[in-house]
Design an enzyme around this catalytic site. Structure first.
Site, PDB file in Angstrom:
ATOM      1  N   ASP A   1       0.929  -0.983  -0.164  1.00 54.56           N
ATOM      2  CA  ASP A   1       0.311   0.305  -0.305  1.00 54.56           C
ATOM      3  C   ASP A   1       0.950   0.800  -0.252  1.00 54.56           C
ATOM      4  O   ASP A   1       0.426   1.726  -0.501  1.00 54.56           O
ATOM      5  CB  ASP A   1      -0.437   0.156   1.083  1.00 54.56           C
ATOM      6  CG  ASP A   1      -1.974  -1.081   0.811  1.00 54.56           C
ATOM      7  OD1 ASP A   1      -2.562  -1.346  -0.059  1.00 54.56           O
ATOM      8  OD2 ASP A   1      -2.412  -1.309   2.190  1.00 54.56           O
ATOM      9  N   GLY A   2       2.040   0.951   0.733  1.00 55.83           N
ATOM     10  CA  GLY A   2       3.182   2.354   0.634  1.00 55.83           C
ATOM     11  C   GLY A   2       3.884   2.592  -0.733  1.00 55.83           C
ATOM     12  O   GLY A   2       3.647   3.995  -1.121  1.00 55.83           O
TER      13      GLY A   2
ATOM     14  N   HIS B   1       3.295   5.858  -2.688  1.00 55.51           N
ATOM     15  CA  HIS B   1       3.916   6.810  -4.011  1.00 55.51           C
ATOM     16  C   HIS B   1       3.384   6.969  -5.081  1.00 55.51           C
ATOM     17  O   HIS B   1       3.816   8.126  -5.887  1.00 55.51           O
ATOM     18  CB  HIS B   1       5.596   5.657  -4.053  1.00 55.51           C
ATOM     19  CG  HIS B   1       6.134   6.506  -2.482  1.00 55.51           C
ATOM     20  ND1 HIS B   1       6.273   5.341  -1.203  1.00 55.51           N
ATOM     21  CD2 HIS B   1       6.773   7.101  -2.045  1.00 55.51           C
ATOM     22  CE1 HIS B   1       6.398   6.208  -0.356  1.00 55.51           C
ATOM     23  NE2 HIS B   1       7.537   7.083  -0.993  1.00 55.51           N
TER      24      HIS B   1
HETATM   25  P1  NAP Z   1       4.599   2.448   6.691  1.00 58.92           P
HETATM   26  O1  NAP Z   1       5.182   2.622   8.128  1.00 58.92           O
HETATM   27  O2  NAP Z   1       5.382   1.466   6.016  1.00 58.92           O
HETATM   28  O3  NAP Z   1       3.127   2.081   6.914  1.00 58.92           O
HETATM   29  C1  NAP Z   1       2.022   1.288   7.445  1.00 58.92           C
HETATM   30  C2  NAP Z   1       1.452   0.123   7.399  1.00 58.92           C
HETATM   31  O4  NAP Z   1       0.442   1.335   7.218  1.00 58.92           O
HETATM   32  C3  NAP Z   1       1.850  -0.837   5.877  1.00 58.92           C
HETATM   33  O5  NAP Z   1       1.672  -2.381   6.777  1.00 58.92           O
HETATM   34  C4  NAP Z   1       1.287  -0.667   5.445  1.00 58.92           C
HETATM   35  O6  NAP Z   1       0.964  -1.393   4.383  1.00 58.92           O
HETATM   36  C5  NAP Z   1       0.095  -0.141   6.039  1.00 58.92           C
HETATM   37  N1  NAP Z   1      -0.879   0.440   4.763  1.00 58.92           N
HETATM   38  C6  NAP Z   1      -1.046   2.123   4.166  1.00 58.92           C
HETATM   39  N2  NAP Z   1      -2.481   2.199   3.584  1.00 58.92           N
HETATM   40  C7  NAP Z   1      -3.286   1.703   4.039  1.00 58.92           C
HETATM   41  C8  NAP Z   1      -4.244   1.406   3.741  1.00 58.92           C
HETATM   42  N3  NAP Z   1      -5.057   2.014   3.527  1.00 58.92           N
HETATM   43  N4  NAP Z   1      -4.777   0.599   4.902  1.00 58.92           N
HETATM   44  C9  NAP Z   1      -4.114  -0.349   5.872  1.00 58.92           C
HETATM   45  N5  NAP Z   1      -2.815  -0.272   5.659  1.00 58.92           N
HETATM   46  C10 NAP Z   1      -2.668   0.313   5.059  1.00 58.92           C
HETATM   47  O7  NAP Z   1       4.324   3.687   6.113  1.00 58.92           O
HETATM   48  P2  NAP Z   1       3.445   3.684   4.133  1.00 58.92           P
HETATM   49  O8  NAP Z   1       4.095   1.910   3.895  1.00 58.92           O
HETATM   50  O9  NAP Z   1       4.303   4.670   3.925  1.00 58.92           O
HETATM   51  O10 NAP Z   1       2.886   3.930   4.433  1.00 58.92           O
HETATM   52  C11 NAP Z   1       1.903   4.944   4.802  1.00 58.92           C
HETATM   53  C12 NAP Z   1       1.398   4.989   6.018  1.00 58.92           C
HETATM   54  O11 NAP Z   1       1.434   4.384   7.141  1.00 58.92           O
HETATM   55  C13 NAP Z   1       0.662   6.601   6.774  1.00 58.92           C
HETATM   56  O12 NAP Z   1      -0.334   6.500   5.555  1.00 58.92           O
HETATM   57  C14 NAP Z   1      -0.529   6.128   7.648  1.00 58.92           C
HETATM   58  O13 NAP Z   1      -1.663   5.593   7.530  1.00 58.92           O
HETATM   59  C15 NAP Z   1       0.569   4.374   8.085  1.00 58.92           C
HETATM   60  N6  NAP Z   1       0.565   5.206   9.444  1.00 58.92           N
HETATM   61  C16 NAP Z   1       0.386   3.976  10.473  1.00 58.92           C
HETATM   62  C17 NAP Z   1       0.871   4.296  12.100  1.00 58.92           C
HETATM   63  C18 NAP Z   1       0.165   3.623  12.620  1.00 58.92           C
HETATM   64  O14 NAP Z   1      -0.733   2.550  12.126  1.00 58.92           O
HETATM   65  N7  NAP Z   1       0.241   3.593  13.751  1.00 58.92           N
HETATM   66  C19 NAP Z   1       1.587   4.476  12.050  1.00 58.92           C
HETATM   67  C20 NAP Z   1       2.159   5.739  11.168  1.00 58.92           C
HETATM   68  C21 NAP Z   1       1.848   5.645   9.877  1.00 58.92           C
HETATM   69  P3  NAP Z   1       1.737  -1.776   3.253  1.00 58.92           P
HETATM   70  O15 NAP Z   1       3.741  -2.617   3.733  1.00 58.92           O
HETATM   71  O16 NAP Z   1       1.450  -2.888   2.181  1.00 58.92           O
HETATM   72  O17 NAP Z   1       3.767  -0.595   3.018  1.00 58.92           O
HETATM   73 MN    MN Z   2       4.750   0.787   4.090  1.00 55.49          MN
END
Ligand code: NAP
Ligand code: MN
Length: 264
Positions: A45-46, A50
């Site tokens: 999803d990340g 991008h």
């Molecule tokens: P990351 O730190 O690698 O991603 C965090 C996780 O969120 C990864 O497992 C990613 O999946 C998953 N994810 C992203 N979009 C999602 C969605 N719409 N539904 C379910 N899971 C989702 O960072 P990143 O991959 O760049 O993603 C950025 C996103 O991380 C932000 O938009 C935010 O939503 C999320 N995030 C979550 C937390 C938390 O849950 N406490 C904290 C900070 C940020 P993939 O492994 O498939 O990439």
């Molecule tokens: Mn990711």
């Protein structure tokens, strides 16, 4: 049809990217990284986040599709085994398009006349760059609460399964054009009071955040994090723009939720 492929950059994703590329070129599609009609994201999803931000200026003309090389994703919902089927679909069948709502964030700074506009596919988070966040929250023009705590998260329906879910926000079906405001560790005592529940706002209900003291914030738009100094106000609403995904087979949202969070 013109295509582009965005890879997460690891060996598996790059291999699949190359495989998709040679298939599509074999079907006489054109590789065009500047103005693609379809963008295939390979990774997670990340990776799709991008790809979305890379082509954010031509959302009307671009559809996205995601292949996951790790766990099942919400945006990346095709498996590597399905790649052959997927490329045949892309090359041979007119695809259906599903549109999902986006979040528009407008930030006004004290020393700039122009607002800064952003679009988020998942969410915007606002945290103080130092100490607790203190913000007046106004909804549709009426003062709602003064928030004190770690921060606020405003998410889209498709972003509701990401950060928002970790904050105990609700999972929202993407057919509901809405945004959700979720709290991060609000301070609640005899002096400070917040509603304590996530709020789901419909289209045209703007949520405005206004600093009470400190005006410097750490603001994230999806994976991007930007320190904003001298913030006057932050407006969040359902955007006019939408993101378009190519759909070749049904994969209902609630099935994706079950498979991602509960298991088969
Ligand atoms: P990351 O730190 O690698 O991603 C965090 C996780 O969120 C990864 O497992 C990613 O999946 C998953 N994810 C992203 N979009 C999602 C969605 N719409 N539904 C379910 N899971 C989702 O960072 P990143 O991959 O760049 O993603 C950025 C996103 O991380 C932000 O938009 C935010 O939503 C999320 N995030 C979550 C937390 C938390 O849950 N406490 C904290 C900070 C940020 P993939 O492994 O498939 O990439
Ligand atoms: Mn990711």
């Amino acid at each position: 049809m013109k295509f582009a492929i965005q890879s997460k950059g690891d060996i598996t994703s790059n291999d699949i990217k190359n495989q998709i590329m040679s298939y599509l070129l074999g079907f006489e599609l054109t590789l065009d990284e500047e103005e693609p009609d379809i963008v295939i994201s390979v990774g997670g999803d990340g990776t799709l986040l991008h790809a979305f931000h890379r082509y954010i200026n031509r959302l009307e003309h671009t559809t996205f599709v995601g292949v996951h090389t790790g766990h099942l994703g919400f945006y990346a919902d095709w498996t590597p085994d399905e790649v052959e089927k997927l490329v045949i679909h892309i090359a041979k069948t007119p695809f259906q398009v599903v549109e999902y709502p986006l979040l528009e964030v407008s930030i006004q700074l004290n020393d700039e006349d122009e607002e800064r506009h952003y679009l988020a596919l998942n969410e915007c988070t606002v945290k103080s760059s130092e100490g607790s966040l203190v913000m007046d929250v106004t909804i549709k023009g009426d003062h709602f609460e003064t928030f004190r705590g770690d921060g606020l998260c405003i998410s889209t329906p498709t972003g509701s399964t990401a950060y928002n879910k970790a904050l105990s926000g609700a999972i929202i079906h993407p057919s509901l054009a809405s945004i959700q405001l979720a709290e991060m560790a609000s301070i609640n005592n005899r002096v400070y009071r917040t509603v304590g529940s996530p709020l789901v706002l419909p289209q045209h209900h703007t949520c405005m955040l206004k600093p009470v003291n400190d005006v410097n914030f750490d603001i994230t738009i999806d994976h991007l994090s930007i320190i904003h100094k001298g913030v006057k106000s932050i407006h969040c609403r359902v955007a006019e723009e939408k993101v378009r995904f190519a759909r070749y087979r049904p994969f209902p949202f609630w099935v994706r939720v079950r498979e991602s969070f509960i298991g088969d």
